[in-house]
Design an enzyme around this catalytic site. Structure first.
Site, PDB file in Angstrom:
ATOM      1  N   ASP A 178       0.820  -1.207   0.000  1.00 15.75           N
ATOM      2  CA  ASP A 178       0.000   0.000   0.000  1.00 15.75           C
ATOM      3  C   ASP A 178       0.860   1.266   0.000  1.00 15.75           C
ATOM      4  OD1 ASP A 178      -2.015   1.824   0.291  1.00 15.75           O
ATOM      5  OD2 ASP A 178      -2.322   1.436   2.423  1.00 15.75           O
ATOM      6  N   ASP A 188      -2.042   5.913  -5.027  1.00 15.81           N
ATOM      7  CA  ASP A 188      -2.408   5.003  -3.958  1.00 15.81           C
ATOM      8  C   ASP A 188      -2.791   3.612  -4.458  1.00 15.81           C
ATOM      9  OD1 ASP A 188      -3.165   3.856  -1.628  1.00 15.81           O
ATOM     10  OD2 ASP A 188      -4.835   5.202  -1.215  1.00 15.81           O
TER      11      ASP A 188
END
Ligand SMILES: *[C@@H]1O[C@H](CO)[C@@H](O)[C@H](O)[C@H]1NC(C)=O
Ligand SMILES: *[C@@H]1O[C@H](CO)[C@@H](O)[C@H](O)[C@H]1NC(C)=O
Ligand SMILES: *[C@@H]1O[C@H](CO)[C@@H](O)[C@H](O)[C@H]1NC(C)=O
Ligand SMILES: *[C@@H]1O[C@H](CO)[C@@H](O)[C@H](O)[C@H]1NC(C)=O
Length: 370
Positions: free
Chosen positions: A82, A262
């Site tokens: 992430d 992201d």
């Protein structure tokens, strides 16, 4: 003699160069669960901690996960890498039987690891629909053949059911930078770079098609077309860049804005006013909570995102999801509004563009993914 030395040096640098590139294959799982999962992440903007409520519509919830191992002997886990957060956590063997989200996944058992070092501090990560709670531990992480000793991560005792029970990944590895991490812990990427396990403090993400991968220490030229287009990181503590302008076809929908890259978000999220302009320009209509657009093949214009001096288009096949609404096929937008002044360029964008996250030069490189 000199020639031998040169040969030896060349040979050694080759050995080191190959050791310092770590390739982690990524796998994808499509989830067609009708329910919606709300994830949120803590981000800091100008020193102020904010809680971003990120909408992951599970219609389009593509999970890109890879494998790592923790401890000696190794305990294997599947994880999400992430870029929007800096902390790493795995489910703990000490999580109670009552926590089904935890029981559905592989769990780390520190008693089985000879390299485990207790830390014991508690942590709480807040998510939109719940949270992850546990305590910190240290152990050796194994990733793509490399070993990262003394890595501080979270052992989770409580995983919020709704968000984590049906996902494929066991835990999460945050690839963000230090400012976003637990106090006095060194996040994964910084530790990897500090221990000189990488040629350069860089990683690259390729999500378009198999074999998908994340490369630590460099990039893979066979995965993109043309040259990388580099822009500076706009806010150093997050993987962010500046969008100069956005338009649909030739009609402008938004001006200058920061954007976070992201991997932990499926969709592309845009500020309210830009979203409003986007809906108008595409003549989108609200139906069953979705914005539906008319999508006879090839009829929709590109969304053009100007980054630096280069346009990065999203075509309708990137930003449209085909779903069944009232049992009829419909085209809904894979773009959602966010109640903030910046964009979030999630997997929809990262599937189309190969992305290099360069912590050494504080820049982001983009090129069209092959
Ligand atoms: C979707 O996920 C929810 C929550 O995990 C679960 O209760 C439900 O059964 C799932 N639905 C389908 C169709 O898999
Ligand atoms: C862990 O993963 C490694 C490498 O993929 C594999 O060789 C090993 O068998 C796995 N161990 C377990 C216990 O699944
Ligand atoms: C954790 O590992 C230890 C040592 O192998 C073992 O005795 C214990 O039962 C394991 N805990 C669980 C909950 O599996
Ligand atoms: C950590 O949390 C546990 C229960 O969840 C509590 O018993 C313990 O006192 C906490 N430790 C610290 C240092 O706050």
């Amino acid at each position: 003699m000199l020639r031998v030395l040169c040969f030896l040096l060349a040979f050694l640098s080759l050995v080191f160069a190959t050791q310092k590139i770590l390739k982690v294959p990524l796998y994808v799982r499509r989830s067609f669960n009708e329910s919606e999962v709300f994830l949120a992440r803590s981000a800091t903007e100008g020193g102020e901690t904010l809680q971003l409520q990120l909408l992951l519509q599970t219609h389009n919830n593509m999970e890109y996960y890879g494998t790592i191992a923790m401890g000696n002997p190794r305990q294997n886990f599947t994880v999400i890498f992430d870029t929007g957060s800096s902390n790493t956590w795995l489910p703990s063997v000490n999580c109670p039987m009552s926590n089904s989200a935890c029981q559905n996944h592989r769990k780390y058992n520190s008693s089985r690891s000879s390299s485990y070092i207790p830390d014991g501090r508690n942590f709480t990560l807040r998510y939109g629909s719940g949270m992850v709670v546990g305590y910190l531990s240290k152990d050796t992480m194994h990733i793509a053949g490399a070993e990262l000793p003394h890595f501080t991560f979270g052992e989770s005792l409580f995983l919020q059911h709704f968000a984590f029970s049906s996902v494929k990944f066991d835990g999460l590895v945050g690839l963000g930078l230090g400012v976003l991490s637990w106090s006095n812990t060194t996040p994964f990427l910084e530790l990897l770079c500090a221990q000189r396990l990488l040629e350069k403090c860089v990683f690259s993400v390729y999500l378009r098609r198999d074999p998908r991968e994340i490369v630590f220490g460099g990039f893979d030229e066979s995965k993109f077309e043309g040259k990388l287009h580099y822009v500076p990181v706009s806010q150093w503590h997050t993987w962010s860049l500046q969008i100069s302008k956005s338009s649909v076809g030739t009609k402008q929908i938004g001006g200058k804005s920061n954007a976070i890259l992201d991997t932990g978000t499926s969709l592309v999220l845009v500020p309210q006013q830009t979203y409003h302009n986007l809906l108008n320009t595409l003549s989108a209509k609200l139906q069953n909570g979705y914005f539906v657009v008319a999508c006879k093949s090839g009829s929709l214009p590109n969304i053009n995102i100007l980054i630096g001096d280069k346009v990065f288009p999203l075509t309708s096949s990137d930003y449209i999801m085909e779903v069944l609404l009232d049992r009829k096929p419909a085209c809904v937008l894979a773009i959602a509004p966010i109640n903030r002044g910046f964009w979030v360029l999630g997997d929809i964008f990262l599937r189309r563009y190969y992305t290099v996250f360069d912590a050494t030069e504080k820049r982001i490189g983009l090129a069209k993914a092959k």
